[in-house]
Design an enzyme around this catalytic site. Structure first.
Site, mmCIF file in Angstrom:
data_model
loop_
_atom_site.group_PDB
_atom_site.id
_atom_site.type_symbol
_atom_site.label_atom_id
_atom_site.label_comp_id
_atom_site.label_asym_id
_atom_site.label_seq_id
_atom_site.Cartn_x
_atom_site.Cartn_y
_atom_site.Cartn_z
ATOM 1 C CG PHE A 191 -0.393 -5.524 4.919
ATOM 2 C CD1 PHE A 191 -0.801 -4.894 6.079
ATOM 3 C CD2 PHE A 191 -1.315 -6.308 4.250
ATOM 4 C CE1 PHE A 191 -2.084 -5.037 6.574
ATOM 5 C CE2 PHE A 191 -2.608 -6.464 4.727
ATOM 6 C CZ PHE A 191 -2.997 -5.828 5.887
ATOM 7 C CE LYS A 201 -5.882 3.980 1.976
ATOM 8 N NZ LYS A 201 -4.982 5.113 2.235
ATOM 9 C CG HIS A 212 -2.232 4.320 5.086
ATOM 10 N ND1 HIS A 212 -1.998 4.246 3.729
ATOM 11 C CD2 HIS A 212 -2.407 3.032 5.495
ATOM 12 C CE1 HIS A 212 -2.029 2.983 3.340
ATOM 13 N NE2 HIS A 212 -2.285 2.226 4.393
ATOM 14 C CG HIS A 218 -6.526 0.638 0.923
ATOM 15 N ND1 HIS A 218 -5.480 0.908 0.063
ATOM 16 C CD2 HIS A 218 -5.944 0.288 2.102
ATOM 17 C CE1 HIS A 218 -4.331 0.743 0.696
ATOM 18 N NE2 HIS A 218 -4.595 0.365 1.935
ATOM 19 C CB CYS A 236 -0.937 -0.005 1.202
ATOM 20 S SG CYS A 236 -1.821 -1.555 1.388
ATOM 21 C CD GLU A 289 -2.443 7.733 9.146
ATOM 22 O OE1 GLU A 289 -1.983 8.483 8.254
ATOM 23 O OE2 GLU A 289 -3.351 6.903 8.932
#
Length: 403
Positions: free
Chosen positions: A391, A327, A295, A332, A163, A306
């Site tokens: 990830f 998002k 994010h 996403h 991502c 975050e």
């Protein structure tokens, strides 16, 4: 001497719009692009929603020969690249062509091609596949086709870091222009994973919501997959000025970090290192930053981590920050998500409009920042950050300035 790097062109296609103007209009309006999936065997999925690009007719854009070579993620990339390069008003010949290149982010490659050919071989029992399957599904297909279509003969490659792919790619492009290696780089990213296999794989992680994405809201229950592309022209500032190009924003700096901790669980320390590193690289103080495009996946693990990282880095200034996740609107977009989200930063810097975090319903005490809930906000923004945390614990943060 380091060069200054500016953005002179932008292009996109995503669930909110098939170009930049329609996408920014949707962001200003807080429109949601999430809806029922229209893919084969959707009834076999437990998650049946996504931020799908609707109304896209590739056959009207590409010829038959191109269609045999272009997976959906490549089609998206080329549509976005054409818009960005047309806006920049560039043509690549001679030395400019020899020195300019393309760096794109992508995570899954040609997932729709892969899915269709697995069906063909395993479900339908066919013993042969099309001879172009490999060049169609490879991760670098989009970058290669962009370089061929626009005569880009300089450094060209693809970055795959889940991502954070797009932010890592744009950071590499930024460095190449900043160092003087290339006067112009085409950069960004794309993804098209909304096929049966792509959604089924993500279902296994148990991080997906079945209704909608609510970043930072106490009642959030997971992320929603999206698809699309964002492509930008990164150009050396003096080169852009000499030809009278419109400058949308300046790319001021970036930082990357690795959590070195867990393959899926994010680390506050890793995220904080990337955020503080981007500020330092750009020569910005925390008080200079007004907006962060988060994010913000809508999962408890990401959102809380975050917000804690932002609070740690910005200290008392965190109370004066605006931080939103788009998002909830465009989903996403995995490897392409940072590129689509950079548009929100450009809108904040150029137009003074902060895209909202839609779907927000309940305050979460562990996300006690100004998340610009549900409605866009007009305010002057001089500096902004764009966060991407992937990830594998791979983090990349871009810093931008108003010009």
């Amino acid at each position: 001497m380091k060069k200054r790097v500016v953005i002179t062109g932008a292009g996109t296609i995503n669930a909110l719009g098939h170009d930049v103007p329609s996408t920014l209009a949707a962001m200003r309006e807080g429109r949601c692009g999430i809806g029922p999936l229209d893919i084969p065997d959707v009834d076999r999925l437990s998650v049946q929603i996504g931020a799908q690009v609707k109304g896209f007719e590739a056959e009207g854009i590409f010829n038959r020969q191109q269609m045999s070579l272009y997976d959906r993620f490549t089609q998206f990339t080329l549509v976005a690249a054409r818009e960005a390069i047309a806006q920049a008003g560039l043509e690549f010949h001679g030395d400019l062509a020899a020195q300019s290149g393309v760096v794109l982010g992508n995570s899954g490659g040609g997932m729709t091609t892969l899915d269709a050919n697995y069906r063909s071989v395993y479900e339908e029992g066919k013993n042969r596949v099309h001879p172009f399957v490999v060049p169609k599904l490879m991760n670098n297909a989009a970058a290669s086709h962009v370089s061929m279509e626009f005569n880009l003969k300089g450094p060209s490659f693809t970055v795959a870091s889940a991502c954070a792919s797009s932010n890592h790619a744009m950071a590499q492009a930024f460095q190449m222009v900043q160092s003087g290696m290339s006067p112009v780089m085409i950069t960004g990213g794309s993804e098209s994973m909304l096929c049966f296999g792509g959604v089924k794989a993500w279902e296994g992680l148990r991080v997906m919501t079945k209704d909608t994405c609510r970043p930072f809201s106490a009642n959030r229950n997971g992320m929603v997959q999206g698809e699309g592309a964002g492509v930008f022209v990164f150009e050396e500032m003096e080169h852009a000025k000499r030809r009278g190009a419109e400058i949308m924003a300046e790319v001021a700096g970036f930082a990357m970090s690795s959590d070195a901790a867990d393959i899926v669980m994010p680390s506050k320390q890793g995220a904080a290192r990337a955020i503080s590193g981007a500020l330092a690289n750009a020569g910005l103080n925390p008080s200079d930053v007004c907006y962060i495009n988060a994010h913000g996946t809508g999962t408890a693990a990401n959102d809380k981590t975050e917000c804690a990282a932002v609070a740690d880095v910005f200290g008392s200034h965190a109370d004066h920050l605006m931080i939103s996740s788009t998002k909830a609107m465009h989903g996403h977009c995995i490897g392409g998500t940072g590129a689509v989200e950079l548009l929100a930063c450009i809108m904040a810097l150029r137009d003074g409009i902060i895209a909202p975090t839609i779907g927000y319903e309940e305050p979460d005490p562990e996300c006690a920042l100004d998340v610009v809930p549900n409605e866009a906000r007009e305010v002057r923004v001089d500096a902004a950050l764009s966060n991407a945390f992937a990830f594998g614990g791979l983090n990349a943060v871009l810093a931008l300035r108003r010009v």
